[in-house]
Design a protein around this motif. Structure first.
Motif, PDB file in Angstrom:
ATOM      1  N   LEU A 173      51.339  17.152  49.512  1.00 26.34           N
ATOM      2  CA  LEU A 173      50.148  16.506  49.970  1.00 26.34           C
ATOM      3  C   LEU A 173      49.726  15.528  48.952  1.00 26.34           C
ATOM      4  CD1 LEU A 173      48.133  19.504  51.478  1.00 26.34           C
ATOM      5  CD2 LEU A 173      48.858  17.546  52.701  1.00 26.34           C
ATOM      6  N   ALA A 174      49.914  15.703  47.683  1.00 28.51           N
ATOM      7  CA  ALA A 174      49.694  14.654  46.544  1.00 28.51           C
ATOM      8  C   ALA A 174      51.222  14.232  46.118  1.00 28.51           C
ATOM      9  CB  ALA A 174      48.806  14.994  45.385  1.00 28.51           C
ATOM     10  N   VAL A 175      51.300  12.957  45.716  1.00 32.39           N
ATOM     11  CA  VAL A 175      52.486  12.500  45.185  1.00 32.39           C
ATOM     12  C   VAL A 175      52.757  13.229  43.693  1.00 32.39           C
ATOM     13  CG1 VAL A 175      51.583  10.457  44.177  1.00 32.39           C
ATOM     14  CG2 VAL A 175      54.109  10.673  44.970  1.00 32.39           C
ATOM     15  N   HIS A 176      51.716  13.559  42.967  1.00 38.18           N
ATOM     16  CA  HIS A 176      51.855  14.211  41.768  1.00 38.18           C
ATOM     17  C   HIS A 176      51.061  15.654  41.807  1.00 38.18           C
ATOM     18  CE1 HIS A 176      52.851  10.255  40.373  1.00 38.18           C
ATOM     19  NE2 HIS A 176      53.588  10.875  39.076  1.00 38.18           N
ATOM     20  N   GLU A 177      51.730  16.818  42.000  1.00 42.78           N
ATOM     21  CA  GLU A 177      51.030  17.970  41.913  1.00 42.78           C
ATOM     22  C   GLU A 177      51.808  19.235  41.221  1.00 42.78           C
ATOM     23  OE1 GLU A 177      50.663  18.323  46.262  1.00 42.78           O
ATOM     24  OE2 GLU A 177      52.056  19.792  46.271  1.00 42.78           O
ATOM     25  N   HIS A 178      51.484  20.656  41.265  1.00 50.47           N
ATOM     26  CA  HIS A 178      52.119  21.582  40.568  1.00 50.47           C
ATOM     27  C   HIS A 178      53.580  21.686  41.201  1.00 50.47           C
ATOM     28  CE1 HIS A 178      48.965  22.406  38.420  1.00 50.47           C
ATOM     29  NE2 HIS A 178      48.379  23.486  38.874  1.00 50.47           N
ATOM     30  N   PRO A 179      54.687  21.864  40.538  1.00 55.79           N
ATOM     31  CA  PRO A 179      54.733  22.326  39.309  1.00 55.79           C
ATOM     32  C   PRO A 179      54.955  21.049  38.394  1.00 55.79           C
ATOM     33  CG  PRO A 179      56.710  22.663  39.965  1.00 55.79           C
ATOM     34  CD  PRO A 179      55.860  22.350  41.191  1.00 55.79           C
ATOM     35  N   THR A 180      54.625  21.052  37.033  1.00 52.00           N
ATOM     36  CA  THR A 180      54.935  20.044  36.351  1.00 52.00           C
ATOM     37  C   THR A 180      56.297  20.407  35.684  1.00 52.00           C
ATOM     38  OG1 THR A 180      53.816  21.271  34.395  1.00 52.00           O
ATOM     39  CG2 THR A 180      52.321  19.629  35.655  1.00 52.00           C
ATOM     40  N   VAL A 181      57.333  19.289  35.338  1.00 52.77           N
ATOM     41  CA  VAL A 181      58.427  19.477  34.779  1.00 52.77           C
ATOM     42  C   VAL A 181      58.419  18.385  33.801  1.00 52.77           C
ATOM     43  CG1 VAL A 181      60.983  19.492  35.437  1.00 52.77           C
ATOM     44  CG2 VAL A 181      59.355  20.062  37.073  1.00 52.77           C
ATOM     45  N   GLY A 182      57.896  18.835  32.371  1.00 51.99           N
ATOM     46  CA  GLY A 182      58.018  18.102  31.091  1.00 51.99           C
ATOM     47  C   GLY A 182      58.242  18.889  30.008  1.00 51.99           C
ATOM     48  N   PRO A 183      58.146  18.068  28.857  1.00 53.71           N
ATOM     49  CA  PRO A 183      58.502  18.919  27.640  1.00 53.71           C
ATOM     50  C   PRO A 183      57.732  20.213  27.388  1.00 53.71           C
ATOM     51  CG  PRO A 183      58.261  16.484  27.186  1.00 53.71           C
ATOM     52  CD  PRO A 183      57.888  16.754  28.472  1.00 53.71           C
ATOM     53  N   SER A 184      56.283  20.236  27.666  1.00 52.78           N
ATOM     54  CA  SER A 184      55.639  21.313  27.376  1.00 52.78           C
ATOM     55  C   SER A 184      55.265  21.934  28.632  1.00 52.78           C
ATOM     56  CB  SER A 184      54.177  20.532  26.580  1.00 52.78           C
ATOM     57  OG  SER A 184      53.596  19.824  27.500  1.00 52.78           O
ATOM     58  N   SER A 185      55.767  21.718  29.510  1.00 51.24           N
ATOM     59  CA  SER A 185      55.383  22.657  30.697  1.00 51.24           C
ATOM     60  C   SER A 185      55.835  24.152  30.681  1.00 51.24           C
ATOM     61  CB  SER A 185      55.969  22.120  31.947  1.00 51.24           C
ATOM     62  OG  SER A 185      55.893  22.924  33.321  1.00 51.24           O
ATOM     63  N   LYS A 186      54.820  25.013  31.179  1.00 52.56           N
ATOM     64  CA  LYS A 186      55.188  26.601  31.081  1.00 52.56           C
ATOM     65  C   LYS A 186      55.257  26.983  32.377  1.00 52.56           C
ATOM     66  CE  LYS A 186      54.870  26.720  26.587  1.00 52.56           C
ATOM     67  NZ  LYS A 186      56.245  26.908  25.564  1.00 52.56           N
ATOM     68  N   ASP A 187      55.130  26.145  33.399  1.00 51.42           N
ATOM     69  CA  ASP A 187      55.270  26.517  34.929  1.00 51.42           C
ATOM     70  C   ASP A 187      56.603  27.163  35.249  1.00 51.42           C
ATOM     71  OD1 ASP A 187      52.692  25.437  35.222  1.00 51.42           O
ATOM     72  OD2 ASP A 187      53.314  23.670  36.191  1.00 51.42           O
ATOM     73  N   THR A 188      56.614  28.240  35.767  1.00 47.55           N
ATOM     74  CA  THR A 188      57.901  28.822  36.315  1.00 47.55           C
ATOM     75  C   THR A 188      58.296  28.396  37.508  1.00 47.55           C
ATOM     76  OG1 THR A 188      57.243  30.885  34.789  1.00 47.55           O
ATOM     77  CG2 THR A 188      59.183  31.020  36.644  1.00 47.55           C
ATOM     78  N   LEU A 189      59.665  28.170  37.585  1.00 48.11           N
ATOM     79  CA  LEU A 189      59.690  27.572  39.069  1.00 48.11           C
ATOM     80  C   LEU A 189      60.402  28.482  39.738  1.00 48.11           C
ATOM     81  CD1 LEU A 189      62.214  24.530  37.437  1.00 48.11           C
ATOM     82  CD2 LEU A 189      59.683  24.388  38.229  1.00 48.11           C
ATOM     83  N   GLU A 190      59.998  28.234  41.257  1.00 45.92           N
ATOM     84  CA  GLU A 190      60.169  29.353  41.964  1.00 45.92           C
ATOM     85  C   GLU A 190      60.989  28.833  43.324  1.00 45.92           C
ATOM     86  OE1 GLU A 190      56.820  31.724  43.200  1.00 45.92           O
ATOM     87  OE2 GLU A 190      55.944  31.230  41.409  1.00 45.92           O
ATOM     88  N   LEU A 227      52.474  12.369  57.849  1.00 45.48           N
ATOM     89  CA  LEU A 227      51.612  13.380  58.238  1.00 45.48           C
ATOM     90  C   LEU A 227      50.956  14.163  56.901  1.00 45.48           C
ATOM     91  CD1 LEU A 227      53.092  15.078  61.335  1.00 45.48           C
ATOM     92  CD2 LEU A 227      51.634  13.276  61.239  1.00 45.48           C
ATOM     93  N   GLY A 228      50.390  13.316  56.038  1.00 46.32           N
ATOM     94  CA  GLY A 228      49.810  13.864  55.045  1.00 46.32           C
ATOM     95  C   GLY A 228      50.751  14.073  53.793  1.00 46.32           C
ATOM     96  N   TYR A 229      52.113  14.349  54.020  1.00 43.96           N
ATOM     97  CA  TYR A 229      52.970  14.734  52.966  1.00 43.96           C
ATOM     98  C   TYR A 229      53.806  13.375  52.227  1.00 43.96           C
ATOM     99  CZ  TYR A 229      51.832  19.496  53.536  1.00 43.96           C
ATOM    100  OH  TYR A 229      51.210  20.619  53.384  1.00 43.96           O
ATOM    101  N   CYS A 230      54.119  13.668  51.062  1.00 37.84           N
ATOM    102  CA  CYS A 230      54.374  12.439  50.248  1.00 37.84           C
ATOM    103  C   CYS A 230      56.021  12.484  49.839  1.00 37.84           C
ATOM    104  CB  CYS A 230      53.752  12.246  49.063  1.00 37.84           C
ATOM    105  SG  CYS A 230      51.957  12.157  49.005  1.00 37.84           S
ATOM    106  N   SER A 231      56.651  11.581  49.800  1.00 34.52           N
ATOM    107  CA  SER A 231      57.918  11.273  49.156  1.00 34.52           C
ATOM    108  C   SER A 231      57.914  10.536  47.874  1.00 34.52           C
ATOM    109  CB  SER A 231      58.837  10.783  50.184  1.00 34.52           C
ATOM    110  OG  SER A 231      58.757   9.457  50.449  1.00 34.52           O
TER     111      SER A 231
END
Length: 362
Positions: A300-317, A227-231
């Protein structure tokens, strides 16, 4: 969370960015905000109105799937756009720079220039407005994601015992796809990766005609769409008996993954979490052989926010769903990657992926 609530959140963001409206062209963002699953169309959203513009093929479908939107039938040309922009009174109109091509941008600007009147819309480049809203999943989204995860888990458990010397990577990929479809997947989330032996050292190797040999490691990366959502799921198997290299590499990757899943906490950045696994792999002497990020958001996309990588500043919630997938890749030998999907709940990670992992003794 209903589409109506998502529109309210979006409109608050538009106010913060001093935009009168936004033109949404990314398919996943269009579906997230409106519920419309068709392959063509635009959303034009102002503070007071929400319009879904699509062609004849999808007008009836849009009426059913997007009840919070006024559906506009569009044909060739962009007269519909300038008419709606004027009707909605938008002056500063954001557009999704990450998805709009240069040619399309030029066409929209030409339509604005050619329109009658002097009070015309101005296209303002934006990036990530809707994607940032999508990063935190609501309960309905999480249910769909868990179903997609369960489909992939089930398919892996069904096919893994059948992998033996003499079968090809392509045959394994087809059996995995078939099993996911039979378990309710509407599609595969991406081309299935099956990398046997030396091919496992290629993180995005496509399954081919290579015949799997006894003693080879096999890296599998697979996912279902529901239904549009990925694993997104990765496991590494050994066909036959494992050798010392495999046991050492596999144990390192597994320890790196388990440490990240146990230690990740709300408020960390993606870079903080990546460092947990990366430090373990580096200390084992394989730092130069882990060349990709630890993970990424999934929805809905298999790659989307947040990024979890060496330079990622995304704060996890809480509510964020992302992968934890360390890997080690040795040219000429092969690789090991182990990937789970997790959701942050009450500040900690809950592992969603249940497919079995190998237990090896170093």
């Amino acid at each position: 969370m209903s589409e109506n609530q998502r529109l309210r959140r979006l409109r608050r963001t538009l106010l913060e960015q001093e935009l009168d409206g936004v033109l949404v062209s990314t398919p996943e963002n269009r579906r997230y905000l409106s519920g419309f699953a068709g392959s063509a169309g635009y959303l034009l959203i102002s503070q007071k109105e929400a319009v879904l513009a699509t062609d004849f093929r999808y007008v009836e479908q849009a009426g059913h799937q997007a009840p919070d939107f006024r559906v506009e039938h569009i044909s060739r040309g962009l007269d519909w756009f300038t008419r709606l922009a004027s009707e909605l009174g938008v002056k500063r109109l954001g557009f999704e720079s990450q998805s709009m091509t240069v040619a399309t941008h030029l066409a929209f600007n030409k339509a604005i220039d050619d329109a009658e009147g002097t009070d015309k819309a101005e296209l303002v480049s934006t990036a990530g407005i809707v994607e940032s809203l999508r990063a935190v999943k609501d309960e309905a989204e999480l249910r769909l994601l868990i179903k997609a995860v369960e489909i992939a888990d089930r398919a892996f458990e069904q096919v893994a015992p059948t992998i033996e010397p003499g079968v090809t990577e392509g045959e394994v990929a087809w059996q995995l796809e078939k099993a996911m479809r039979e378990s309710g997947a509407e599609a595969i989330a991406f081309d299935i990766i099956v990398g046997a032996g030396p091919n496992g050292a290629l993180p995005h190797h496509r399954a081919g005609e290579k015949v799997i040999q006894r003693g080879e490691a096999v890296v599998i990366d697979m996912g279902a769409t529901y239904l549009g959502y990925c694993s997104d799921l990765s496991r590494t198997l050994i066909v036959g008996e494992s050798d010392e290299t495999f046991r050492r590499v596999y144990d390192t990757v597994l320890r790196a993954q388990q440490a990240a899943e146990e230690k990740v906490a709300m408020g960390m950045t993606g870079g903080d979490v990546d460092a947990i696994s990366r430090d373990i792999i580096s200390e084992a002497g394989y730092g130069d052989n882990f060349g990709h990020s630890l993970g990424h958001g999934v929805g809905l996309a298999v790659h989307e926010h947040p990024t979890v990588g060496p330079s990622s500043k995304d704060t996890l919630e809480d509510g964020m769903v992302f992968t934890v997938e360390p890997g080690i890749y040795l040219s000429g030998w092969g690789g090991v990657r182990i990937e789970d999907m997790v959701v942050l709940e009450n500040g900690r990670a809950r592992v969603l992926s249940k497919a079995h992992k190998l237990e090896v003794a170093v």
